[in-house]
Design an enzyme around this catalytic site. Structure first.
Site, mmCIF file in Angstrom:
data_model
loop_
_atom_site.group_PDB
_atom_site.id
_atom_site.type_symbol
_atom_site.label_atom_id
_atom_site.label_comp_id
_atom_site.label_asym_id
_atom_site.label_seq_id
_atom_site.Cartn_x
_atom_site.Cartn_y
_atom_site.Cartn_z
ATOM 1 N N LYS A 255 52.051 49.732 46.253
ATOM 2 C CA LYS A 255 51.806 49.140 44.940
ATOM 3 C C LYS A 255 53.058 49.250 44.075
ATOM 4 O O LYS A 255 53.792 50.241 44.143
ATOM 5 C CB LYS A 255 50.649 49.861 44.242
ATOM 6 C CG LYS A 255 49.304 49.695 44.920
ATOM 7 C CD LYS A 255 48.228 50.472 44.170
ATOM 8 C CE LYS A 255 46.883 50.349 44.855
ATOM 9 N NZ LYS A 255 46.320 49.000 44.803
ATOM 10 N N ARG A 327 37.918 48.225 51.940
ATOM 11 C CA ARG A 327 36.952 47.557 52.837
ATOM 12 C C ARG A 327 36.985 48.158 54.239
ATOM 13 O O ARG A 327 36.001 48.081 54.979
ATOM 14 C CB ARG A 327 37.233 46.055 52.870
ATOM 15 C CG ARG A 327 38.541 45.640 53.496
ATOM 16 C CD ARG A 327 39.012 44.278 53.049
ATOM 17 N NE ARG A 327 39.473 44.301 51.658
ATOM 18 C CZ ARG A 327 39.967 43.254 51.012
ATOM 19 N NH1 ARG A 327 40.055 42.090 51.624
ATOM 20 N NH2 ARG A 327 40.371 43.357 49.765
#
Length: 465
Positions: A255, A327
C-alpha cells in the site's frame, strides 16, 4: 445503569435529562416550582440542548432539556441521534425522565432501551495507551413502569458494540492475532462457551491454504477460531464470520499509505461483540462465531502475485494481488463454517476500498445469494436504524477473474472491486446456504480514527429473530 427508586423528578438528587417535543408543554409542576414559564426559553427543536439551572428550587443543580422536534415526526433513528447528543453533555450523575420521550408509536420500554444503548455508545472514548480508562458517569432511568429489563437489554447492546470498538481501536502492535485469541478465550470463559482454536499446524492438517498463504509473510501464526453459542435447543446452527487482518501492509502489492490498517480486523472484533450481546441477552439461538486472523506483511516467505494456492474448499486461486488478502482468508472461514453445519451465514469484512468509493462512510455494502434472506435482513436493517445498500452479484463478474492456472484469480484491480470480491466469495458458498456479505470498509471506522461498531446491532437482531 439502573431504574431509579423514585418515579418523579422532584424526588431526584441528580440532574435531570428531560426530553421535550415541540408540541408538548413542560410539566406544569416544573414550571410552577421554578417560578417562570420555561416553555418560552427551552429550544424544543430536534437535537437542541437547553440547560436550566434550578437555583435551589430542586435538590439538584440543573435540568438538561433535549429537543425532540415534532412528536408525529419522531422515529427511533432520530431518537438515537437526540439521545447521543444529550449524552455528550452529561458531566455528572443524572436521571433520565423516560416517559417524556414516548409517542403513540414508541413506548417507554423502547425509549428506555434506546436511551441506555445510546448513552453507553456516546460515553465511549478510545483508550489512550499508558493512561487509565475513564469510568462512565452514572445515569439512571425514571419511569413509573418497570423498565429494568429494558435497561439491561440496552446495556447489552451498548456494551457489546463498545467492546468491538475497544478491540478495533487497539494499536496493531497490541492487537495481534494472538491477542484476538486471548480475547476469544476470555469471552468463552466469561459466558461458558465452547471455543475451538486452530493454529498453523491444525490449519495445515485440514488444508486451509488460503489463510496460510496470507500468513506466510508474518512472523506470528494465523488462527481460525470458532466460538459456539448454544442456547437454541435443537435449532440448526447459524454462523457469523469475521475478517481479522490485524495489520494489512498490502503484502508485495504494498500500500502507498497503510494508515488506518489496524482497523482491518473490525470484522473479527464485530464477531466477538455479536457473540457477547447474544450471550448477555440470552438469545434463544445457536450460533457459531468464526474468525480468521493473521497479519498481511512482507518477508522472504510472503506469498506473491501469480502464486496459486489451494483453499480449504480445494478450489484453487491465482494471486493477482496480495492486497486482496481478505477474501483469501474469508473463503477458508466460510468453508469452515459450512463444514460445521451452518447454512445461514453472515460475514463482516473491511473488504474493498471500492465499496468505500461507491458508498462512502454512509452505507454498508450488502450482498446476498438469496433474495428472501436479503429482504429479511433489509427489514432488520431498517428496524435497527442502520444503513445498508444491496450491490450486485453476477456471473459476469466471475468471468472477469478467470485464470489460466487456477479456478480463478483473487482480483483484477479496483474496477467493480466490491462486486468482484463478493462474487469471488460466493464461489465458496454451497447451493443450500443462505449467505449475506457485509462490506464494512467505509463504515467500520471514521477514516482511520475510531471504530464505529457498525452492523453489530443489525446482525444480532437478524440472528436472534
Amino acid at each position: 445503569m439502573e431504574q431509579a427508586s423514585y418515579s418523579f423528578i422532584y424526588e431526584s438528587t441528580q440532574d435531570i435529562i428531560y426530553p421535550i417535543y415541540e408540541d408538548k408543554d413542560i410539566c406544569p409542576k416544573v414550571v410552577e416550582t421554578l417560578g417562570y414559564d420555561i416553555n418560552l426559553i427551552v429550544d424544543k427543536k430536534l437535537n437542541q440542548i437547553t440547560t436550566i439551572y434550578t437555583l435551589g428550587q430542586y435538590p439538584f443543580d440543573k435540568i438538561i432539556f433535549i429537543g425532540l422536534g415534532k412528536s408525529i415526526e419522531m422515529t427511533t433513528a432520530k431518537m438515537r441521534d437526540a439521545f447521543i447528543t444529550v449524552s455528550q453533555q452529561i458531566k455528572q450523575p443524572a436521571s433520565f425522565d423516560a416517559k417524556r420521550a414516548t409517542t403513540d408509536m414508541i413506548d417507554i420500554h423502547k425509549v428506555t432501551q434506546l436511551f441506555v444503548e445510546s448513552y453507553i455508545y456516546a460515553s465511549y472514548k478510545e483508550h489512550v495507551i499508558g493512561h487509565d480508562t475513564k469510568e462512565i458517569i452514572e445515569v439512571n432511568v425514571i419511569a413509573q413502569e418497570n423498565v429494568q429489563a429494558d435497561i439491561e437489554i440496552g446495556e447489552a447492546y451498548g456494551n457489546g458494540i463498545n467492546y468491538e470498538r475497544t478491540l478495533a481501536d487497539t494499536p496493531a502492535n497490541l492487537m495481534t492475532p494472538k491477542d484476538i485469541v486471548k480475547a476469544a478465550i476470555q469471552l468463552a470463559k466469561e459466558y461458558n462457551l465452547e471455543l475451538t482454536i486452530l493454529d498453523n499446524q491444525k490449519l495445515q492438517e485440514m488444508g486451509a491454504g488460503g489463510i496460510l498463504a496470507v500468513n506466510q509473510g508474518s512472523d506470528l501464526p494465523a488462527y481460525m477460531l470458532a466460538l459456539k453459542y448454544n442456547h437454541g435447543s435443537n435449532q440448526p446452527y447459524k454462523a457469523v464470520v469475521g475478517k481479522g487482518i490485524t495489520f494489512d501492509s498490502g503484502g508485495y502489492n504494498i500500500k502507498g499509505n497503510s494508515f488506518g490498517m489496524k482497523y482491518d480486523m473490525c470484522g473479527a472484533a464485530s464477531v466477538l461483540g455479536i457473540i457477547k450481546i447474544l450471550a448477555d441477552i440470552k438469545a434463544n439461538v445457536n450460533v457459531y462465531g468464526i474468525i480468521a486472523t493473521t497479519e498481511n506483511l512482507i518477508n522472504g516467505s510472503a506469498y506473491k502475485p501469480q502464486d496459486v494456492i489451494i483453499t480449504l474448499s480445494k478450489k484453487t486461486v491465482e494471486i493477482f494481488s496480495t492486497d486482496a488478502e481478505g477474501r483469501i482468508i474469508l473463503c477458508d472461514a466460510l468453508t469452515y463454517a459450512q463444514q460445521l453445519g451452518a447454512h445461514q451465514i453472515i460475514d463482516l469484512a473491511t473488504l474493498t476500498g471500492a465499496c468505500e468509493v461507491a458508498l462512502a462512510d454512509v452505507y454498508t455494502g450488502v450482498f446476498s445469494n438469496n433474495d428472501e434472506y436479503f429482504h429479511k435482513f433489509n427489514q432488520v436493517l431498517k428496524d435497527s436504524d442502520e444503513k445498508g445498500w444491496r450491490l450486485p452479484l453476477d456471473n459476469a463478474y466471475l468471468d472477469k477473474i478467470k485464470s489460466n492456472s487456477a479456478d480463478f484469480k483473487n482480483s483484477i484491480g479496483r474496477v467493480g472491486g466490491a462486486s468482484i470480491a463478493a462474487s469471488f466469495l460466493q464461489q465458496f458458498i454451497e447451493e443450500d446456504t443462505k449467505w449475506i456479505h457485509l462490506d464494512i470498509a467505509g463504515t467500520a471506522d471514521h477514516g482511520g480514527k475510531g471504530a464505529t461498531g457498525v452492523m453489530i446491532r443489525s446482525v444480532v437482531n437478524m440472528l436472534k429473530d
